[in-house]
Design a protein around this motif. Structure first.
Motif, PDB file in Angstrom:
ATOM      1  N   ASP A 120     -12.156 -36.347  73.594  1.00 25.30           N
ATOM      2  CA  ASP A 120     -13.671 -37.136  74.252  1.00 25.30           C
ATOM      3  C   ASP A 120     -14.300 -37.552  73.769  1.00 25.30           C
ATOM      4  N   TRP A 121     -15.526 -36.360  73.716  1.00 23.17           N
ATOM      5  CA  TRP A 121     -16.799 -36.383  73.046  1.00 23.17           C
ATOM      6  C   TRP A 121     -16.594 -38.043  71.879  1.00 23.17           C
ATOM      7  N   MET A 122     -14.872 -38.426  70.922  1.00 22.40           N
ATOM      8  CA  MET A 122     -15.632 -39.332  70.104  1.00 22.40           C
ATOM      9  C   MET A 122     -15.314 -40.715  70.822  1.00 22.40           C
ATOM     10  N   THR A 123     -15.043 -40.957  71.431  1.00 20.70           N
ATOM     11  CA  THR A 123     -15.231 -42.382  72.192  1.00 20.70           C
ATOM     12  C   THR A 123     -17.127 -43.465  71.923  1.00 20.70           C
ATOM     13  N   VAL A 124     -16.290 -44.370  71.939  1.00 28.78           N
ATOM     14  CA  VAL A 124     -18.147 -45.348  72.124  1.00 28.78           C
ATOM     15  C   VAL A 124     -18.751 -44.968  73.058  1.00 28.78           C
ATOM     16  N   ASP A 125     -18.002 -45.024  74.690  1.00 31.19           N
ATOM     17  CA  ASP A 125     -19.091 -44.529  75.708  1.00 31.19           C
ATOM     18  C   ASP A 125     -20.312 -43.428  75.325  1.00 31.19           C
ATOM     19  N   ARG A 126     -19.187 -42.552  75.275  1.00 33.17           N
ATOM     20  CA  ARG A 126     -19.296 -40.946  74.986  1.00 33.17           C
ATOM     21  C   ARG A 126     -21.200 -41.003  73.654  1.00 33.17           C
ATOM     22  N   LEU A 127     -20.797 -41.366  72.802  1.00 28.72           N
ATOM     23  CA  LEU A 127     -21.562 -41.245  71.773  1.00 28.72           C
ATOM     24  C   LEU A 127     -22.664 -42.255  72.469  1.00 28.72           C
ATOM     25  N   THR A 128     -22.795 -43.536  73.106  1.00 28.96           N
ATOM     26  CA  THR A 128     -23.828 -43.714  73.000  1.00 28.96           C
ATOM     27  C   THR A 128     -24.212 -43.415  74.356  1.00 28.96           C
ATOM     28  N   GLN A 129     -23.927 -43.072  74.990  1.00 29.36           N
ATOM     29  CA  GLN A 129     -25.243 -42.261  75.510  1.00 29.36           C
ATOM     30  C   GLN A 129     -26.062 -40.946  74.779  1.00 29.36           C
ATOM     31  N   VAL A 130     -24.880 -40.466  73.896  1.00 30.60           N
ATOM     32  CA  VAL A 130     -25.971 -39.658  73.257  1.00 30.60           C
ATOM     33  C   VAL A 130     -26.677 -39.120  72.313  1.00 30.60           C
ATOM     34  N   LEU A 131     -26.096 -40.887  71.792  1.00 26.52           N
ATOM     35  CA  LEU A 131     -27.402 -41.432  70.907  1.00 26.52           C
ATOM     36  C   LEU A 131     -28.934 -41.957  71.702  1.00 26.52           C
ATOM     37  N   ASP A 132     -28.446 -42.371  73.012  1.00 23.62           N
ATOM     38  CA  ASP A 132     -29.724 -42.378  73.962  1.00 23.62           C
ATOM     39  C   ASP A 132     -30.045 -41.218  74.052  1.00 23.62           C
ATOM     40  N   ALA A 133     -29.651 -40.905  74.408  1.00 22.06           N
ATOM     41  CA  ALA A 133     -30.374 -38.893  74.753  1.00 22.06           C
ATOM     42  C   ALA A 133     -31.197 -38.467  74.036  1.00 22.06           C
ATOM     43  N   GLU A 134     -30.265 -38.508  72.667  1.00 26.10           N
ATOM     44  CA  GLU A 134     -31.101 -37.948  71.426  1.00 26.10           C
ATOM     45  C   GLU A 134     -32.833 -39.039  71.174  1.00 26.10           C
ATOM     46  N   ARG A 135     -32.569 -40.024  71.098  1.00 24.35           N
ATOM     47  CA  ARG A 135     -33.420 -40.390  70.920  1.00 24.35           C
ATOM     48  C   ARG A 135     -34.339 -40.223  72.303  1.00 24.35           C
ATOM     49  N   GLU A 136     -34.791 -40.370  73.471  1.00 23.53           N
ATOM     50  CA  GLU A 136     -35.842 -40.597  74.635  1.00 23.53           C
ATOM     51  C   GLU A 136     -36.027 -39.068  74.596  1.00 23.53           C
ATOM     52  N   SER A 137     -35.426 -37.963  73.568  1.00 21.59           N
ATOM     53  CA  SER A 137     -35.574 -36.429  73.863  1.00 21.59           C
ATOM     54  C   SER A 137     -36.440 -35.942  72.444  1.00 21.59           C
ATOM     55  N   PRO A 138     -37.303 -36.001  72.014  1.00 21.85           N
ATOM     56  CA  PRO A 138     -38.078 -35.671  70.349  1.00 21.85           C
ATOM     57  C   PRO A 138     -37.843 -34.477  70.039  1.00 21.85           C
ATOM     58  N   LYS A 139     -37.142 -33.668  71.243  1.00 20.27           N
ATOM     59  CA  LYS A 139     -37.532 -31.949  71.485  1.00 20.27           C
ATOM     60  C   LYS A 139     -36.144 -31.319  71.323  1.00 20.27           C
ATOM     61  N   GLU A 140     -34.676 -32.115  72.350  1.00 23.47           N
ATOM     62  CA  GLU A 140     -33.988 -31.328  72.350  1.00 23.47           C
ATOM     63  C   GLU A 140     -32.923 -31.948  72.141  1.00 23.47           C
ATOM     64  N   PHE A 141     -31.788 -31.181  71.882  1.00 27.91           N
ATOM     65  CA  PHE A 141     -30.935 -31.486  70.961  1.00 27.91           C
ATOM     66  C   PHE A 141     -29.242 -31.839  71.859  1.00 27.91           C
ATOM     67  N   GLN A 142     -28.867 -32.888  71.708  1.00 30.42           N
ATOM     68  CA  GLN A 142     -28.095 -32.146  73.227  1.00 30.42           C
ATOM     69  C   GLN A 142     -27.050 -31.971  72.780  1.00 30.42           C
ATOM     70  N   PRO A 143     -25.463 -31.568  73.177  1.00 28.71           N
ATOM     71  CA  PRO A 143     -25.359 -30.428  73.336  1.00 28.71           C
ATOM     72  C   PRO A 143     -23.894 -31.538  72.254  1.00 28.71           C
ATOM     73  N   LEU A 144     -23.041 -31.111  71.356  1.00 35.41           N
ATOM     74  CA  LEU A 144     -22.429 -31.597  71.132  1.00 35.41           C
ATOM     75  C   LEU A 144     -20.949 -30.273  70.471  1.00 35.41           C
ATOM     76  N   PRO A 145     -19.210 -30.857  70.061  1.00 39.11           N
ATOM     77  CA  PRO A 145     -18.974 -29.875  69.739  1.00 39.11           C
ATOM     78  C   PRO A 145     -19.459 -29.196  68.650  1.00 39.11           C
ATOM     79  N   PHE A 146     -19.946 -27.957  68.220  1.00 39.29           N
ATOM     80  CA  PHE A 146     -20.408 -27.237  66.845  1.00 39.29           C
ATOM     81  C   PHE A 146     -18.956 -27.684  65.642  1.00 39.29           C
TER      82      PHE A 146
END
Length: 228
Positions: A75-101
């Motif tokens: 589920d996490w390897m869809t374009v929509d999900r990865l786009t959300q993760v990338l946007d969140a990573e860029r908006e949070s310079p000090k936090e890492f988004q949860p992804l599979p280990f």
């Protein structure tokens, strides 16, 4: 163990981390009927055509190579999900988004052996590479703040490959700070009456620290990139 003979390399090689990741569970859709497989690590199956089943990644790859199944994209390897993760990573310079280990290793294995089962494979791969680069930049920036007063570093939501790259460098850095800040060493220096040799000004310390972090981590990150 790979890397232990060279202190500048990570403890495990990318292939060894990938080997561990192969025990992650994925979902397959068999195209044949097959009895249950009794393995040391557990029993999997029986398998029926067009009925989804969960198996370890190594077994999914083995069946896929023989043309006996398709592998469902996580589920996490869809374009929509990865786009959300990338946007969140860029908006949070000090936090890492949860992804599979093992998100890096899982995606590599799927791209190597089941690319035809991944929708928008080119875009998915591009998004994963962008996420990986953004996260590494955060790690690099965070390590620049380490000082003699740092006793521990907390990096939440790092993946296995990212931890493998960062851990050796971080441990050696904290050990060096602890060693030079040790009261015993300071007392010995006072007893010998030694004075520090004047150092020519070579620019801001932050630039030197950034250069050190970039050179050490950058080498390991390059090794990771060329192995993906």
């Amino acid at each position: 163990m790979a890397g232990q003979s060279d202190p500048h390399l990570s403890i495990f090689s990318p292939s060894e981390v990938e080997f561990v990741a192969e025990d992650e569970i994925v979902e397959i859709v068999p195209n044949i009927r097959m009895e249950a497989l009794n393995m040391i690590c557990g029993d999997f199956g029986p398998f029926f055509p067009q009925i989804a089943s969960k198996v370890p990644l190594w077994l999914a790859v083995a069946l896929k190579k023989r043309g006996k199944c398709t592998i469902r994209t996580p589920d996490w390897m869809t374009v929509d999900r990865l786009t959300q993760v990338l946007d969140a990573e860029r908006e949070s310079p000090k936090e890492f988004q949860p992804l599979p280990f093992h998100y890096i290793e899982i995606s590599k294995l799927l791209f190597d052996h089941a690319r035809d089962d991944i929708s928008d494979a080119y875009l998915v791969r591009s998004l994963i590479e962008d996420i990986r680069d953004v996260r590494f930049h955060k790690v690099e920036t965070g390590l620049e703040t380490i000082s003699g007063r740092t006793h521990a570093v907390k990096l939440k939501n790092l993946s296995a490959m990212e931890v493998n790259i960062v851990r050796p460098f971080m441990v050696r850095t904290l050990q060096a700070f602890y060693k030079h800040d040790s009261p015993q060493m300071i007392q010995q220096a006072d007893n010998t009456g030694s004075r520090p040799t004047p150092v020519t000004d070579r620019g801001p310390r932050r630039d030197l620290r950034r250069s050190l972090v970039s050179s050490r981590l950058g080498k390991n990150w390059y090794l990771l990139t060329v192995n993906l």
